[in-house]
Design a protein around this motif. Structure first.
Motif, PDB file in Angstrom:
ATOM      1  N   VAL A   4       0.840  -1.205   0.000  1.00 57.61           N
ATOM      2  CA  VAL A   4       0.000   0.000   0.000  1.00 57.61           C
ATOM      3  C   VAL A   4       0.870   1.247   0.000  1.00 57.61           C
ATOM      4  O   VAL A   4       0.598   2.216  -0.729  1.00 57.61           O
ATOM      5  N   ALA A   5       1.945   1.241   0.805  1.00 56.86           N
ATOM      6  CA  ALA A   5       2.842   2.403   0.856  1.00 56.86           C
ATOM      7  C   ALA A   5       3.458   2.668  -0.507  1.00 56.86           C
ATOM      8  O   ALA A   5       3.528   3.825  -0.967  1.00 56.86           O
ATOM      9  N   ASP A   6       3.897   1.619  -1.192  1.00 57.70           N
ATOM     10  CA  ASP A   6       4.487   1.795  -2.526  1.00 57.70           C
ATOM     11  C   ASP A   6       3.429   2.278  -3.521  1.00 57.70           C
ATOM     12  O   ASP A   6       3.724   3.112  -4.391  1.00 57.70           O
ATOM     13  N   HIS A   7       2.222   1.755  -3.395  1.00 58.27           N
ATOM     14  CA  HIS A   7       1.124   2.149  -4.285  1.00 58.27           C
ATOM     15  C   HIS A   7       0.813   3.643  -4.131  1.00 58.27           C
ATOM     16  O   HIS A   7       0.617   4.350  -5.124  1.00 58.27           O
ATOM     17  N   LEU A   8       0.784   4.123  -2.888  1.00 56.16           N
ATOM     18  CA  LEU A   8       0.469   5.534  -2.646  1.00 56.16           C
ATOM     19  C   LEU A   8       1.647   6.451  -2.997  1.00 56.16           C
ATOM     20  O   LEU A   8       1.443   7.632  -3.300  1.00 56.16           O
ATOM     21  N   SER A   9       2.850   5.927  -2.959  1.00 56.68           N
ATOM     22  CA  SER A   9       4.042   6.747  -3.218  1.00 56.68           C
ATOM     23  C   SER A   9       4.338   6.924  -4.700  1.00 56.68           C
ATOM     24  O   SER A   9       5.113   7.813  -5.071  1.00 56.68           O
ATOM     25  N   ALA A  10       3.739   6.070  -5.536  1.00 57.96           N
ATOM     26  CA  ALA A  10       4.047   6.111  -6.967  1.00 57.96           C
ATOM     27  C   ALA A  10       3.668   7.475  -7.552  1.00 57.96           C
ATOM     28  O   ALA A  10       2.503   7.871  -7.559  1.00 57.96           O
ATOM     29  N   GLY A  11       4.687   8.215  -8.016  1.00 61.50           N
ATOM     30  CA  GLY A  11       4.459   9.523  -8.618  1.00 61.50           C
ATOM     31  C   GLY A  11       4.085  10.609  -7.636  1.00 61.50           C
ATOM     32  O   GLY A  11       3.711  11.715  -8.052  1.00 61.50           O
ATOM     33  N   ALA A  12       4.146  10.332  -6.328  1.00 60.10           N
ATOM     34  CA  ALA A  12       3.730  11.313  -5.323  1.00 60.10           C
ATOM     35  C   ALA A  12       4.888  12.216  -4.915  1.00 60.10           C
ATOM     36  O   ALA A  12       6.065  11.840  -5.015  1.00 60.10           O
ATOM     37  N   ARG A  13       4.557  13.387  -4.442  1.00 58.66           N
ATOM     38  CA  ARG A  13       5.579  14.333  -3.975  1.00 58.66           C
ATOM     39  C   ARG A  13       6.202  13.858  -2.671  1.00 58.66           C
ATOM     40  O   ARG A  13       7.405  14.043  -2.446  1.00 58.66           O
ATOM     41  N   HIS A  14       5.373  13.268  -1.789  1.00 55.12           N
ATOM     42  CA  HIS A  14       5.846  12.807  -0.487  1.00 55.12           C
ATOM     43  C   HIS A  14       5.723  11.286  -0.425  1.00 55.12           C
ATOM     44  O   HIS A  14       4.677  10.728  -0.760  1.00 55.12           O
ATOM     45  N   ARG A  15       6.772  10.640   0.007  1.00 51.20           N
ATOM     46  CA  ARG A  15       6.757   9.184   0.064  1.00 51.20           C
ATOM     47  C   ARG A  15       6.034   8.701   1.320  1.00 51.20           C
ATOM     48  O   ARG A  15       6.189   9.266   2.407  1.00 51.20           O
ATOM     49  N   THR A  16       5.241   7.656   1.155  1.00 49.49           N
ATOM     50  CA  THR A  16       4.559   7.008   2.274  1.00 49.49           C
ATOM     51  C   THR A  16       5.365   5.788   2.688  1.00 49.49           C
ATOM     52  O   THR A  16       5.749   4.963   1.851  1.00 49.49           O
ATOM     53  N   ARG A  17       5.641   5.661   3.976  1.00 49.90           N
ATOM     54  CA  ARG A  17       6.417   4.538   4.482  1.00 49.90           C
ATOM     55  C   ARG A  17       5.487   3.413   4.939  1.00 49.90           C
ATOM     56  O   ARG A  17       4.310   3.623   5.209  1.00 49.90           O
ATOM     57  N   GLU A  18       6.048   2.235   5.059  1.00 53.91           N
ATOM     58  CA  GLU A  18       5.273   1.080   5.539  1.00 53.91           C
ATOM     59  C   GLU A  18       4.659   1.367   6.906  1.00 53.91           C
ATOM     60  O   GLU A  18       3.506   1.023   7.176  1.00 53.91           O
ATOM     61  N   SER A  19       5.407   2.009   7.780  1.00 56.81           N
ATOM     62  CA  SER A  19       4.908   2.295   9.137  1.00 56.81           C
ATOM     63  C   SER A  19       3.813   3.349   9.152  1.00 56.81           C
ATOM     64  O   SER A  19       3.156   3.547  10.178  1.00 56.81           O
ATOM     65  N   ASP A  20       3.619   4.035   8.016  1.00 58.22           N
ATOM     66  CA  ASP A  20       2.552   5.044   7.929  1.00 58.22           C
ATOM     67  C   ASP A  20       1.194   4.423   7.618  1.00 58.22           C
ATOM     68  O   ASP A  20       0.170   5.119   7.675  1.00 58.22           O
ATOM     69  N   VAL A  21       1.165   3.138   7.271  1.00 57.16           N
ATOM     70  CA  VAL A  21      -0.049   2.489   6.769  1.00 57.16           C
ATOM     71  C   VAL A  21      -0.621   1.554   7.826  1.00 57.16           C
ATOM     72  O   VAL A  21       0.122   0.790   8.467  1.00 57.16           O
ATOM     73  N   PHE A  22      -1.938   1.595   7.990  1.00 58.36           N
ATOM     74  CA  PHE A  22      -2.646   0.706   8.911  1.00 58.36           C
ATOM     75  C   PHE A  22      -3.805   0.054   8.158  1.00 58.36           C
ATOM     76  O   PHE A  22      -4.658   0.747   7.603  1.00 58.36           O
ATOM     77  N   MET A  23      -3.832  -1.283   8.147  1.00 55.88           N
ATOM     78  CA  MET A  23      -4.863  -2.008   7.428  1.00 55.88           C
ATOM     79  C   MET A  23      -6.143  -2.063   8.273  1.00 55.88           C
ATOM     80  O   MET A  23      -6.089  -2.278   9.489  1.00 55.88           O
ATOM     81  N   THR A  24      -7.280  -1.877   7.609  1.00 57.64           N
ATOM     82  CA  THR A  24      -8.567  -1.828   8.309  1.00 57.64           C
ATOM     83  C   THR A  24      -9.590  -2.704   7.607  1.00 57.64           C
ATOM     84  O   THR A  24      -9.385  -3.151   6.474  1.00 57.64           O
TER      85      THR A  24
END
Length: 569
Positions: free
Chosen positions: A237-257
């Motif tokens: 999910v972090a890689d998916h959200l970071s693709a082409g984004a200005r700010h990178r999302t890290r694995e620790s930033d993601v919580f599955m629900t």
């Protein structure tokens, strides 16, 4: 000699000692004195048993010897009165089975029931420490006299937000409407946002099922998943959200629900649980946000979306609503229920407004990348350097698997202002359940590959259906759609009820439409906008056109009736 009964609110016990024991008698008198004076001798509050009679006789003889009663028969006061009604709540005796007396005569079941009832009367009147309460379940009655006497009504109370008198939910209103469906025509459902029921939207999506099947066959994911989510799923999910984004999302930033709704509940609980907190919600919006606020005690405050300006947020209204207790602002983009896709300029304005108010943006992007008509989806996290962003996402809509219930929360906070919110989210998810482990295990294969052909098919179907619906409904005099949708699966239609006979509001419109034409649409009052309806267009073009024909026939019929009624008067 029989022994007296010592009544305790927490338990029932019998003192196997003679009545001449002054210490024990003093304890009995002390506990009896806890009752209000006018109830000391009321049999409705007394324990009707041989032991109680012995104690009354003993006290009477003692008072006669002391010269207080003269030749009167033994009693403590007025003649017995009829038993009073029992209170709604009762305390139970936790040691009934231990009841014995000095003559080894075990009390009968009737005695135990009478003792339990009397304890409930005493516990409701005496200023003692609270005890455990037994509340009967709804629809059940509890008898307390061991025979066929009084019946106590249920005393169970529910959360007020979940009472039958509470606010209407989408599913609740849909259920009411489905119950009114006419019998002459087949149902056309445009009220619930689930395109996966149509095979044309699932074409080319076998990769998702294959990924889940592989995870299930491997046997490696039958165990409990980590409370914050499987590491591989969070990383994907972090890689998916970071693709082409200005700010990178890290694995620790993601919580599955558990789906997008689980993410809504989690972040509302974390941010809205503070005393006096309020959260800014769009109107019209998605009803579960308001429900989540009600459940945690947060105040939902609604800012308007402007139909004549592409359903953009009224940011001046946002400034007027916010105060020092405002916890966050919710933005839904692409928008449900309006179908709007916000421009870069408007997203920057939203971020700057949040920055000025000192609050984070909750960006609901469950329909991310589901855009058409020349629009471009830009993640709100692109502007997290202006104001922190908490993104809600999932695979339900874009991958046509809403029943899999997999969503996520993702923090984008380059300035580090939400560390405490992240910590609170971790603590909450430690005590709640997450999505199924085999679904999480499939996430890397689902998100890593592009699957362009599948997504292109979905967007093409949505665009053709949205165009057909918009063009057809705008030809109907009583209906008005102010802007063509460019994303998600919904559009909002305004109803001119004055042109339709027998239609007072949006609920009337939806009810009569499904009764006469078997077309299901969602009344706008559930979403915060009265005299509007939300129409779902995630269906094949032939279904959309059939629904348009029926809606047009219904409106024409009701309009003719309205004109005839005006001529009569």
């Amino acid at each position: 000699m029989r022994v007296p009964l010592l009544v305790s609110v927490a338990r029932v016990s019998v003192l196997p000692v003679p009545l001449s024991n002054p210490g024990r008698l003093e304890e009995i008198r002390r506990r009896r004195a806890l009752l209000p004076p006018d109830l000391h001798d009321d049999p409705g509050y007394a324990i009707e048993s041989p032991w109680w009679d012995d104690y009354r006789r003993y006290e009477t003889d003692k008072r006669r010897r002391a010269g207080f009663l003269g030749d009167r028969d033994y009693n403590f006061g007025p003649p017995p009165r009829p038993r009073r009604p029992l209170p709604q709540q009762s305390a139970t005796a936790t040691n009934k089975t231990a009841l014995v007396n000095s003559n080894d005569k075990t009390p009968t079941r009737a005695h135990l029931d009478l003792i339990s009832c009397s304890l409930s009367r005493i516990s409701s009147c005496a200023p003692m420490a609270p005890t455990a309460q037994v509340l009967t379940a709804p629809g059940q009655d509890r008898r307390c006299d061991g025979g066929g006497g009084e019946v106590r009504k249920p005393a169970v109370r529910c959360h007020p937000a979940l009472s039958s008198e509470g606010k209407a939910s989408i599913r609740g209103v849909v259920g009411q409407l489905l119950a009114a469906t006419g019998k002459d025509k087949g149902l056309v459902s445009l009220g619930v946002g689930d395109a996966s029921v149509h095979a044309c939207f699932r074409r080319g999506g076998e990769f998702a099922a294959d990924a889940v099947a592989g995870a299930a066959r491997s046997g490696e994911f039958d165990c409990y998943a980590p409370s914050h989510g499987c590491p591989a799923a969070r990383r994907a999910v972090a890689d998916h959200l970071s693709a082409g984004a200005r700010h990178r999302t890290r694995e620790s930033d993601v919580f599955m629900t558990v789906g997008g709704t689980g993410a809504i509940t989690a972040i509302t609980t974390v941010l809205g649980g503070a005393p006096g907190a309020n959260i800014l919600l769009p109107r019209p919006g998605f009803a579960p946000y308001e429900s989540a606020c009600d459940l945690v005690g947060a105040e939902p405050r609604f800012y308007d979306l402007l139909p004549r300006h592409g359903w953009e947020a009224d940011l001046a209204g946002v400034h007027a609503l916010a105060d020092s207790a405002t916890a966050a602002i919710v933005i839904i983009n692409p928008n449900n229920p309006c179908g709007a896709v916000y421009s870069v300029q408007h997203l920057i304005q939203i971020a700057e407004t949040a920055r000025d108010l000192g609050i984070p943006v909750i960006a609901d992007e469950i329909y991310a990348r589901m855009v058409f008509g020349g629009s471009k989806f830009v993640p709100m996290a692109t502007y997290a350097h202006i104001a922190p962003v908490i993104t809600i996402g999932g695979i339900s809509k874009r991958f046509m698997v809403p029943g899999w219930r997999l969503g996520w929360l993702a923090f984008c906070d380059p300035n580090g202002t939400l560390k405490h919110v992240r910590t609170a989210t971790e603590m909450l998810l430690n005590v709640t359940s997450g999505p199924a482990s085999i679904i999480q295990a499939a996430v890397p294969k689902i998100l890593t590959h592009e699957h362009n052909e599948f997504h292109l098919n979905v967007v093409t179907l949505l665009e053709s259906a949205a165009d057909a619906l918009y063009n057809r409904l705008n030809r109907i005099e009583a209906l008005q759609c102010y802007s063509k949708p460019h994303g998600s699966m919904f559009m909002m239609i305004e109803i001119n009820t004055s042109l339709l006979s027998g239609i007072a509001d949006d609920m009337d419109f939806a009810r009569e439409l499904i009764n006469e034409e078997s077309v299901l649409v969602l009344p706008g009052f559930v979403l915060g906008l009265k005299n509007w309806v939300r129409i779902f267009y995630g269906a094949p073009i032939n279904v959309i056109l059939e629904a348009c024909d029926r809606i047009e026939s219904f409106c024409q019929r009701r309009a003719c009736q309205a004109k005839l009624s005006k001529k009569k008067f």
